[in-house]
Design an enzyme around this catalytic site. Structure first.
Site, PDB file in Angstrom:
ATOM      1  CB  SER A 263       4.470 -12.887   1.309  1.00 53.52           C
ATOM      2  OG  SER A 263       4.993 -11.637   0.928  1.00 53.52           O
ATOM      3  CE  LYS A 264       0.026 -14.831  -4.494  1.00 57.10           C
ATOM      4  NZ  LYS A 264      -0.798 -15.761  -5.237  1.00 57.10           N
ATOM      5  NE  ARG A 265       0.545  -7.467  -2.248  1.00 53.94           N
ATOM      6  CZ  ARG A 265      -0.173  -6.352  -2.172  1.00 53.94           C
ATOM      7  NH1 ARG A 265       0.183  -5.385  -1.370  1.00 53.94           N
ATOM      8  NH2 ARG A 265      -1.235  -6.203  -2.917  1.00 53.94           N
ATOM      9  NE  ARG A 479       7.892  -9.064  -6.686  1.00 56.47           N
ATOM     10  CZ  ARG A 479       7.888 -10.388  -6.857  1.00 56.47           C
ATOM     11  NH1 ARG A 479       8.992 -11.048  -7.088  1.00 56.47           N
ATOM     12  NH2 ARG A 479       6.758 -11.057  -6.797  1.00 56.47           N
TER      13      ARG A 479
END
Ligand code: GLU
Length: 506
Positions: A263-265, A479
């Site tokens: 997931s892009k998280r 991030r």
């Protein structure tokens, strides 16, 4: 169990498809599923079709469709029929086929396999609240089935909004046959009375997908495992409509290195990210082919052509394949070192970023700040970089503590995850709003982002930079900034996530 054995025997014309919904950035998972569909079709001398599933009119955009087509092409995945190449079974965009779905929905009502429901959203919400309060299973209670014919006629004549829902057996077990998994048992009690036609007259995924797979002559549906639970509804539709169901094959989902669903998280998932980072399309495709599949001789590096020559769907293993960027980088390195002549190498670098398409939009940004070309790299070299070399010292800020900076980066990251139209003004607007909601000066929030995105304190505007770098690289840099400042513990992530959701503007 395996259908492909029988294909070879009776030389059935194999037709497979990829059916992306154009609701976001092109996802590596789409390329992965497309690759296996293409390989299966090619191996059996059949056709591979691309169909755009854009019945969700609110979330679908033409930009997303374009980006999906372009990025699949960039990877070297070519389809035989599709919205941009046409074919005998078009149109290949569902929004252009609405009348067809409606006709089948009405046919299902006529034959007693589907029914009208006039329940309003408020009524259904009330039902859900009642079920939740009384510890009952949440779901539609079949109220539309109780309506008398005369009542239905009256309400239709009065122009009341309605949906059409599928009738589902109340008990018993549905057996789904999967080419890789064998028989999968799913209790009918787990299957809801699916809406087939929505109040706006558009079909849902389930109806449109089944109707199109049938009308487009799809023989094998190869898709991600997240669709297994939809299979019983699809089986019912094929049965009710008197059609033969294609063979089903559910591929294992790609996973993050921690085994959670990709997931892009946690990781960049956009194909464009990998393009922008300077991976070769051949290497990315090679890596996707290695997701759960292997060459008979287990070699790691192979081309699409090599794969197509020996492809066997039965060699897909069901353990969740891990999409690991480091492994991909290693493979890409092999490709760069072993497969390109010097001249090809130069050409690929140009294709990647040293070309007019990528550089022209930067000129207005750098022109006011550059006296000679050699000023460009120190000022704007970050446009060509991947992960930036940063340390916590770079983030020192006169008004914000390091923990606040970390929080600013993390909350900005979350906020940017839901930005659908990645334009400079939009990025500015949401981050400006976020700063206000966090009760810090926008200027201070932007300063921290500036470091994370450009790696310096002096460059072009951070919003221009993010717009040009694209959502995946921008998020990856934020991030990275959070990690440079010490990362985020699970506990903190939970607490901040809660705070983030409570911020007034969200
Ligand atoms: N539109 C669906 C998707 O976005 C297609 C699923 C399928 O292949 O049936 O993944």
């Amino acid at each position: 169990m395996c259908n492909h054995q029988s294909i070879e025997n009776n030389s059935m014309n194999v037709r497979t498809r990829i059916a992306p919904s154009p609701t976001g950035d092109p996802h590596v998972g789409t390329a992965y599923v497309a690759l296996f569909n293409l390989a299966f079709a090619r191996r059996h001398g059949g056709q591979f079709i691309l169909r755009i599933e854009d019945t969700d009119q609110v979330r679908s955009t033409p930009e997303s469709e374009q980006a999906i087509l372009q990025s699949l092409r960039w990877l070297g995945l070519e389809w035989d029929e599709g919205p941009d190449v046409s074919g005998p079974y078009g149109p290949y965009r569902q929004s252009e086929r609405c009348d067809i779905y409606r006709q089948y929905a009405l046919q299902l009502v006529e034959s007693g396999h589907a029914f009208y429901c006039f329940a309003t959203p408020a009524e259904l919400n009330e039902l859900r609240c009642y079920q939740a309060q009384n510890n009952l299973p949440i779901g539609y209670d079949g109220r539309g089935l109780q309506l008398e014919q005369t009542e239905i006629k009256r309400r239709l004549a009065a122009g009341e909004p309605y949906v059409i829902r599928l009738k589902v057996p109340v008990s018993g077990t549905c057996m789904v046959e999967d080419m890789l998994r064998g028989s999968i048992a799913i209790d009918w009690s787990q299957v809801d009375m699916q809406v087939l036609l929505k109040a706006d007259g558009m079909p849902t995924y389930h109806l449109a997908n089944v109707v199109d797979d049938h009308l487009m002559g799809i023989t094998h549906v190869i898709r991600g495992e997240e669709w297994i639970n939809s299979a019983p509804k699809h089986m019912l539709l094929y049965q009710y409509l008197g059609w033969q169901m294609p063979a089903l094959c559910h591929l294992p989902l790609l996973r993050n290195p921690d085994k959670s669903k990709l997931s892009k998280r946690k990781n960049p998932t956009g194909i464009l990210y990998y393009q922008r980072m300077g991976y070769l399309p051949e290497a990315l495709l090679n890596y996707l082919a290695r997701m759960g599949w292997s060459m008979p001789d287990e070699q790691e590096k192979f081309s699409l052509k090599d794969m197509l020559a020996v492809f066997d769907l039965q060699r897909v293993s069901l353990g969740g394949p891990i999409f690991d960027q480091q492994k991909l980088s290693w493979l890409n390195g092999l490709w760069l070192r072993e497969e390109l002549t010097d001249a090809q190498y130069v050409q690929r670098v140009q294709d990647w970023a040293l070309n007019t398409d990528y550089l022209a939009p930067l000129v207005p940004l750098i022109r006011p700040r550059v006296d000679k070309f050699s000023d460009i790299v120190p000022l704007a070299g970050f446009f060509l970089a991947g992960t930036l070399e940063l340390s916590s010292a770079d983030f020192v800020h006169k008004h914000l503590q390091p923990d606040q900076v970390r929080k600013v980066l993390q909350l900005s990251l979350w906020r940017l995850e839901s930005v659908r139209h990645w334009h400079k003004d939009r990025i500015f607007a949401v981050l400006n709003q976020l700063a206000q909601a966090m009760q810090i000066k926008p200027r201070d929030l932007f300063a921290s982002l500036f470091i994370a995105i450009t790696g310096s304190t002096n460059s072009v505007s951070v919003f221009d930079a993010m717009a040009h770098l694209g959502p995946d690289i921008s998020r990856a840099r934020l991030r990275h900034g959070v990690n440079v400042l010490g990362g985020l513990s699970n506990k903190e992530a939970k607490r901040w996530d809660k705070e983030y959701r409570q911020l007034a503007m969200l």
